[in-house]
Design a protein around this motif. Structure first.
Motif, PDB file in Angstrom:
ATOM      1  N   VAL A 119       1.259  -1.251   0.395  1.00 51.84           N
ATOM      2  CA  VAL A 119       0.012   0.074   0.016  1.00 51.84           C
ATOM      3  C   VAL A 119       0.729   0.919  -0.016  1.00 51.84           C
ATOM      4  N   HIS A 120       0.360   2.007  -0.747  1.00 52.02           N
ATOM      5  CA  HIS A 120       0.793   3.609  -0.978  1.00 52.02           C
ATOM      6  C   HIS A 120       0.380   4.686  -0.586  1.00 52.02           C
ATOM      7  N   MET A 121       0.410   4.242   0.715  1.00 53.14           N
ATOM      8  CA  MET A 121      -0.632   5.892   1.800  1.00 53.14           C
ATOM      9  C   MET A 121       0.057   7.247   1.550  1.00 53.14           C
ATOM     10  N   ALA A 122       0.776   7.064   0.502  1.00 52.39           N
ATOM     11  CA  ALA A 122       1.455   8.290   0.184  1.00 52.39           C
ATOM     12  C   ALA A 122       1.642   9.603   1.349  1.00 52.39           C
ATOM     13  N   ASP A 123       1.420  10.492   1.635  1.00 50.37           N
ATOM     14  CA  ASP A 123       1.422  11.660   2.362  1.00 50.37           C
ATOM     15  C   ASP A 123       0.223  11.536   3.523  1.00 50.37           C
ATOM     16  N   ILE A 124      -0.600  11.042   3.660  1.00 54.96           N
ATOM     17  CA  ILE A 124      -1.100  10.702   5.692  1.00 54.96           C
ATOM     18  C   ILE A 124      -0.099   9.866   5.842  1.00 54.96           C
ATOM     19  N   PHE A 125       0.272   8.706   5.084  1.00 53.30           N
ATOM     20  CA  PHE A 125       1.589   8.312   6.268  1.00 53.30           C
ATOM     21  C   PHE A 125       3.267   8.709   5.358  1.00 53.30           C
ATOM     22  N   PRO A 126       3.873   9.621   5.524  1.00 51.01           N
ATOM     23  CA  PRO A 126       4.796   9.763   4.456  1.00 51.01           C
ATOM     24  C   PRO A 126       6.032   9.461   4.633  1.00 51.01           C
ATOM     25  N   THR A 127       6.322   8.680   6.045  1.00 52.78           N
ATOM     26  CA  THR A 127       7.326   8.297   6.619  1.00 52.78           C
ATOM     27  C   THR A 127       7.116   7.480   8.247  1.00 52.78           C
ATOM     28  N   VAL A 136       0.771  14.284  12.484  1.00 47.98           N
ATOM     29  CA  VAL A 136       0.593  14.255  10.644  1.00 47.98           C
ATOM     30  C   VAL A 136       1.593  15.690  10.517  1.00 47.98           C
ATOM     31  N   THR A 137       1.974  16.224   9.155  1.00 51.71           N
ATOM     32  CA  THR A 137       2.290  16.537   8.809  1.00 51.71           C
ATOM     33  C   THR A 137       1.437  18.217   8.998  1.00 51.71           C
ATOM     34  N   ALA A 138       2.829  19.257   8.818  1.00 54.27           N
ATOM     35  CA  ALA A 138       1.477  20.787   9.608  1.00 54.27           C
ATOM     36  C   ALA A 138       1.425  20.993   7.872  1.00 54.27           C
ATOM     37  N   TYR A 139       1.807  20.160   6.791  1.00 57.72           N
ATOM     38  CA  TYR A 139       1.111  20.809   5.614  1.00 57.72           C
ATOM     39  C   TYR A 139       0.062  19.931   5.198  1.00 57.72           C
ATOM     40  N   THR A 162       1.952  -6.951   5.479  1.00 62.26           N
ATOM     41  CA  THR A 162       1.218  -5.739   4.175  1.00 62.26           C
ATOM     42  C   THR A 162       2.209  -4.882   3.738  1.00 62.26           C
ATOM     43  N   TRP A 163       3.358  -4.151   3.074  1.00 64.88           N
ATOM     44  CA  TRP A 163       4.636  -3.627   2.703  1.00 64.88           C
ATOM     45  C   TRP A 163       3.648  -1.658   2.779  1.00 64.88           C
ATOM     46  N   PHE A 164       4.439  -1.402   2.951  1.00 68.58           N
ATOM     47  CA  PHE A 164       3.825   0.376   3.184  1.00 68.58           C
ATOM     48  C   PHE A 164       4.742   1.597   2.738  1.00 68.58           C
ATOM     49  N   LEU A 165       4.846   1.178   1.351  1.00 72.62           N
ATOM     50  CA  LEU A 165       5.656   2.360   0.708  1.00 72.62           C
ATOM     51  C   LEU A 165       6.191   3.873   0.501  1.00 72.62           C
ATOM     52  N   PHE A 166       6.939   4.227   0.570  1.00 77.41           N
ATOM     53  CA  PHE A 166       7.284   5.047   0.655  1.00 77.41           C
ATOM     54  C   PHE A 166       8.593   5.941   0.173  1.00 77.41           C
ATOM     55  N   TYR A 167       7.644   7.580  -0.381  1.00 78.02           N
ATOM     56  CA  TYR A 167       9.077   8.256  -1.145  1.00 78.02           C
ATOM     57  C   TYR A 167       9.382   9.314  -0.568  1.00 78.02           C
TER      58      TYR A 167
END
Length: 189
Positions: A119-127, A136-139, A162-167
């Protein structure tokens, strides 16, 4: 583009671009600029998939989001955009799910193949450091939505397999997390 070139893939060979959201740091690679100042689509044969909510907000940003949604990032690709409302099963094993939170139209991507899931949760789970649902992030434009969505998705996917993917993570490309939030496997940057 360099990553595609290294793999021998040309931009015109791309069929789909799955966009979790359209903030400038995620959408800049969809368009290019000619010497005469005209913008063009880099992936001219691709369907660009994004939640309907995100697409509409990008075209008519609010006072907070207008600094991240720029016309030059969407005008050249407008004819290629395909939207979805809540969930989209794009291809077997590829699902997009609207979550909101980071942006009104933010989405996550679930990839499955047999018994394997990422799963790629993008910016709700950024790191990986953002495991605490309250972090959560300030943005994040809608932080409470991020918290509630992250909590629900962790209950579903923090199973140790389950793999959590990050960029955005400086340490990991991917991790597996158990219910306690312990890393059971990882792929380092």
């Amino acid at each position: 583009m360099q990553d595609l070139k290294e793999k021998g893939i040309k931009p015109e060979e791309i069929d789909y671009c799955l966009m979790t959201h359209l903030h400038y740091d995620h959408v800049l690679g969809l368009t290019g600029k000619r010497e005469n100042g005209e913008y063009f689509s880099i992936f001219k044969n691709a369907e660009i998939i994004v939640s309907e909510t995100e697409w509409l907000e990008m075209k008519q940003p609010n006072i907070r989001s207008k600094s991240t949604y720029w016309p030059e990032n969407w005008q050249a690709i407008e004819s290629q955009v395909k939207t979805f409302k809540n969930e989209l099963d794009l291809l077997p094993g590829v699902k997009m799910i609207h979550t909101g939170g980071h942006s009104a139209g933010h989405a996550v991507i679930e990839l499955t193949s047999g018994a394997e899931r990422a799963v790629h949760m993008a910016d709700i789970f950024p790191t990986h450091a953002h495991q605490n649902v309250l972090w959560v992030t300030a943005y994040d434009d809608y932080p409470l939505d991020s918290i509630f969505q992250k909590q629900a998705l962790f209950e579903k996917w923090r199973d140790g397999s389950t793999w959590f993917l990050f960029y955005h993570d400086a340490k990991y490309h991917a991790v597996k997390l158990d219910q306690a939030g312990e890393i059971t496997d990882s792929i380092l940057v």
